[in-house]
Scaffold this motif. Structure first.
Motif, PDB file in Angstrom:
ATOM      1  N   UNK A 130       0.824  -1.211   0.000  1.00 28.07           N
ATOM      2  CA  UNK A 130       0.000   0.000   0.000  1.00 28.07           C
ATOM      3  C   UNK A 130       0.854   1.256   0.000  1.00 28.07           C
ATOM      4  N   UNK A 131       2.120   1.119   0.416  1.00 29.32           N
ATOM      5  CA  UNK A 131       3.036   2.257   0.432  1.00 29.32           C
ATOM      6  C   UNK A 131       4.333   1.863  -0.270  1.00 29.32           C
ATOM      7  N   UNK A 132       5.059   2.872  -0.715  1.00 32.35           N
ATOM      8  CA  UNK A 132       6.396   2.640  -1.260  1.00 32.35           C
ATOM      9  C   UNK A 132       7.366   2.552  -0.086  1.00 32.35           C
ATOM     10  N   UNK A 133       8.524   1.967  -0.337  1.00 31.10           N
ATOM     11  CA  UNK A 133       9.518   1.883   0.722  1.00 31.10           C
ATOM     12  C   UNK A 133      10.900   1.637   0.158  1.00 31.10           C
ATOM     13  N   UNK A 134      11.901   2.077   0.898  1.00 30.77           N
ATOM     14  CA  UNK A 134      13.288   1.879   0.498  1.00 30.77           C
ATOM     15  C   UNK A 134      13.833   0.591   1.100  1.00 30.77           C
ATOM     16  N   UNK A 135      14.748  -0.031   0.373  1.00 28.34           N
ATOM     17  CA  UNK A 135      15.409  -1.260   0.815  1.00 28.34           C
ATOM     18  C   UNK A 135      15.866  -1.127   2.269  1.00 28.34           C
ATOM     19  N   UNK A 136      15.720  -2.207   3.033  1.00 27.44           N
ATOM     20  CA  UNK A 136      16.135  -2.289   4.441  1.00 27.44           C
ATOM     21  C   UNK A 136      15.356  -1.347   5.359  1.00 27.44           C
ATOM     22  N   UNK A 137      14.117  -1.010   4.970  1.00 27.40           N
ATOM     23  CA  UNK A 137      13.238  -0.245   5.857  1.00 27.40           C
ATOM     24  C   UNK A 137      11.927  -1.024   5.966  1.00 27.40           C
ATOM     25  N   UNK A 138      10.818  -0.321   6.103  1.00 25.56           N
ATOM     26  CA  UNK A 138       9.521  -0.986   6.153  1.00 25.56           C
ATOM     27  C   UNK A 138       8.575  -0.383   5.123  1.00 25.56           C
ATOM     28  N   UNK A 139       7.553  -1.152   4.777  1.00 25.46           N
ATOM     29  CA  UNK A 139       6.464  -0.688   3.923  1.00 25.46           C
ATOM     30  C   UNK A 139       5.200  -1.385   4.411  1.00 25.46           C
TER      31      UNK A 139
END
Length: 163
Positions: A130-139
């Protein structure tokens, strides 16, 4: 001594295992078969939840509202401990750890350690982001896993004739 967490000690992105929307969601409770991190995909093995290494999955672990420890450094490494009754989201949106950049509405698949990635060729999707996210974070990923990808091995006798 348990330490209350709530939303106070999180970064701007929701911490793994946090329910991601106020829309309808369903959480089941199962015992942890091993130590299990928050926000990871699990399967049922020997009547307990263990980290799933591939789809289909039973659900995604939620976080609890407190950390087990004596000081605030315990919050970072907290998780479900073997034998604890853990919350597992089977329908709804939840924040999960991601191992690659994801875009909103990408199909979601799991890695061998239960973390999430965008579905690629040959991956079985378990939901969508449902959201975008960067590698090694959360979405935030949305799943609806109620009886999804299950195969019955026998037809149940619902006629009452077997009694």
């Amino acid at each position: 001594m348990p330490l209350p967490i709530g939303y106070m000690y999180q970064e701007k992105a929701l911490g793994a295992g946090t329910v991601g929307t106020v829309q309808h969601y369903n959480i089941e409770h199962v015992p942890a078969g091993t130590d299990v991190n928050y926000g990871v995909a699990i399967k049922i093995q020997d009547e307990a939840g263990v980290v799933a290494d591939k789809a289909p999955i039973f659900g995604i672990t939620t976080k609890r509202g407190y950390a087990m420890g004596d000081d605030y450094s315990a919050i970072k490494d907290d998780h479900w401990y073997k034998g604890e009754d853990m919350g597992v989201l089977t329908e709804g949106a939840i924040s999960v750890p991601i191992t690659a950049d994801v875009n909103r509405l990408d199909l979601a698949a799991i890695n061998a350690d239960g973390t999430f990635k965008p579905a690629g060729a040959g991956d079985t999707a378990v939901g969508h982001f449902l959201t975008a996210g960067d590698k090694d974070s959360t979405a935030i990923v949305y799943v609806n896993l109620t009886s999804v990808n299950t195969t019955a091995t026998a037809t149940p006798d619902v006629s009452g004739a077997g009694k």
